[in-house]
Write an enzyme that holds these catalytic residues in place. Sequence first.
Site, short mmCIF file in Angstrom:
data_model
loop_
_atom_site.label_atom_id
_atom_site.label_comp_id
_atom_site.label_asym_id
_atom_site.label_seq_id
_atom_site.Cartn_x
_atom_site.Cartn_y
_atom_site.Cartn_z
N ASP A 244 55.67 -4.83 67.15
CA ASP A 244 54.67 -3.92 66.62
C ASP A 244 54.00 -5.73 65.33
O ASP A 244 55.22 -6.28 64.34
CB ASP A 244 54.25 -3.19 66.84
CG ASP A 244 53.29 -2.38 67.20
OD1 ASP A 244 52.46 -3.91 66.75
OD2 ASP A 244 52.75 -1.58 67.06
C1 BGC Z 1 49.34 -1.58 66.80
C2 BGC Z 1 49.93 -2.43 68.16
C3 BGC Z 1 48.83 -3.92 68.80
C4 BGC Z 1 48.71 -4.84 67.90
C5 BGC Z 1 47.74 -5.93 67.68
C6 BGC Z 1 49.16 -3.06 66.31
O1 BGC Z 1 49.23 -2.70 64.81
O2 BGC Z 1 50.40 -0.82 66.50
O3 BGC Z 1 49.38 -1.46 69.56
O4 BGC Z 1 49.19 -4.56 70.16
O5 BGC Z 1 48.25 -4.08 66.71
O6 BGC Z 1 47.11 -5.30 67.84
#
Ligand code: BGC
Length: 743
Positions: A244
Amino acid sequence: MLKKDEKKDEKKREKEIDKLVKKLTLDEKIAMIHGASLFRSGAVERLGIPAIETSDGPMGVRAEFMDDRWIPSGNQDDMVSYLPSNSALASSWNPALARKMGHVLGAEARGRGKDVILAPGINIKRDPRCGRNFEYMSEDPALTAAMAVPFIQGVQENDVAACVKHFAANVQETGRLVVDETIDERTLYELYLPAFKAAVQEGGAHSIMGAYNKINGEYCCESKTLLDRILREEWGFDGAVISDWGGVHNTKEAALCSMDLEMSVFPDFDEYKLANPLKELIEKGEVSEAAVDAKVKNLLRMMYRLKMIGSKKDNREKGVYNAPASRETILRTAEESAVLLKNENHTLPLDEKKVKKLAVIGANAAKVHSNGGGSAEIKALYEICPLAGLKMYLGGNTEVVYAPGYYVPAKPKAFEVNWQATSLDDLKDTTVGQATRDETGEGHIKGEQERIAQIERDKAEIHEKNPSLFRQALELAKNADAVIFVGGLNHDYDSEGFDRPDMKLPYEQDLLIEELLKVRKDTIVTFVGGSPVEMPWREQAQAILWTYYAGMETGNAFAKIIFGEVNPSGKLAETFPDKYEDCVTAKNGQFGVWDKIALEEGLYCGYRYFDRQRIKPAFCFGHGLSYTNFEYSGLTLKAEKGKDVKLTFTVKNVGKRAGAEIVQIYIAPIAAQVDRPDKELKTFVKVELSAGRSKKVSLTLKQEDFMHFDVQLHKFIADAGDYEILVGASCEDIRLRGIATLN
Ligand code: BGC
């Protein structure tokens, strides 16, 4: 079993991968395993290895961002189809539709030139206040798995990887970057992991996203337990693990476990843990180059599968976005996902001919939601709100009058910038959209606290502005043939980055609904929202309709249901508690705590808890009404092939309209040798029937369906003995029962 040709192909591919890896320099390999822009990995042009283009997310393909700033590029070519949320999709209980929906998402992603779409979100909903519940499917692992698998297959038909997130147990937003969750092994295996396992083994997901949180002291993105032991060794996953954004904290830990691609929110790409810091460790001899090779191989394997490289490159699907044909699937999902919670005196559907003047009350009638929620936000080509849908449906011969009914404060400027820029940073200048490093997480904590404080401050303003809005709404309600209230939540509440402060409807909606019901007891109370709310007035209401964020065709689906052109068939994929205090997390206090929570309730999450404690929720898991009625009869159970249990029963539509019924099969171990929930959903079927028709349904329960996880043996086992098989219209409304004996 792989067919002979496939096996040959695989062997060839692995050989090519090995050869490629040998040609890569250390710098090139390192470039491949971390972000080179906010959504893209590093490419190696010399060897024809492209960058991996990723994009959010579950509700459509997100707008383009600048490479190094959380500022949208501002183009007009990145508007897309806005898809129903996963919570909506799950309440359709229709796996075939999930496959089609996945296909639409994959096609749009590919059409926009993406390789990996950061979806679906399949975390188990543990607490109704979790800000991201709208992005997730259910509180139940079997339902989540049954919907996620075809969704992933649908996505990947387009030569795009689904990136299943967030692995694992990403159950709250409070302190999301630091929170450490204590979870016992059995709970993990029986509740929080099964959908991920199915995603990988049955769905064939090409990639998976490590969660931000820690489990039992290990960050999920650096976890040997999760990524090495469970994902790779036990489940045999050979695709790519992506972090993540900002989920990697320690270079050595991440280097030495199966984390393949580090992505983050920061623009200092060379300083990512799997960039220069990793190179230094390799040079010092603390990490071997082989560790990097393993990551590169996993990424290359995914690239082969997506036809980004290799001999099939020229046959890669090209995708398409904004295809008019996709809107059929989007509309269908919106229609099938609406849940009719209550309908007394045949209040719904309305008869179009009898409604000359329709009063529509409530801010959500006129609101579009696609542009919010955090990373699930979408730049939608269009979004038809409920009010527009009603007007489009009724045309010019019915007068539709509208009043917002309650006051919704504008979002403070500070919250309008992308949360990803602010969540890791106490941004001084919010216009730059650039996240700066804040390893303490303090900026994030401050941001969350500020949002909660803002909600409190807003309350005074709401209270001051509401009386005149209430009056206006009540006036309209008194003088109309029918009244529809459309309230609920929005992405100021259902949002990434923070949890809801409570389970109440915001903006004093409860007060307004009570007033409306006094003036018009047949007021149709409807909602758009992403997670359960308390409905203290629900005894007074005759008709209640719940819809999740249901995509660009929301309003069209809404109108068709209200006027009976579509017969609602959705059922709740999560419990709607009577009040928040009834939730297990409210009782044990293990939710929404910044740094550490213990999932003390173990398996008793959602209906498993309500069942065990005999607490009656407002609307139980699996509940949902139709404009027709169904009868169930004739359950027979037969043990097949020694161990499988074959069920047959008949469902009959005994009403006057065509409709679809979701029949749920639960098992209840009678003499379990370990403590087990009173009942567990195992399978389900959605049966479409025209009026008066019946259908004989056959379903199979496999031996795995009877199993529980034995911690000592570290595997799933089924105890011999009797199991009650419950065939229900919901988890409370069990219509047929039988006993299956396992030898
Ligand atoms: C989120 C993810 C997301 C990623 C990219 C993160 O903060 O938890 O779900 O895909 O950002 O935007």
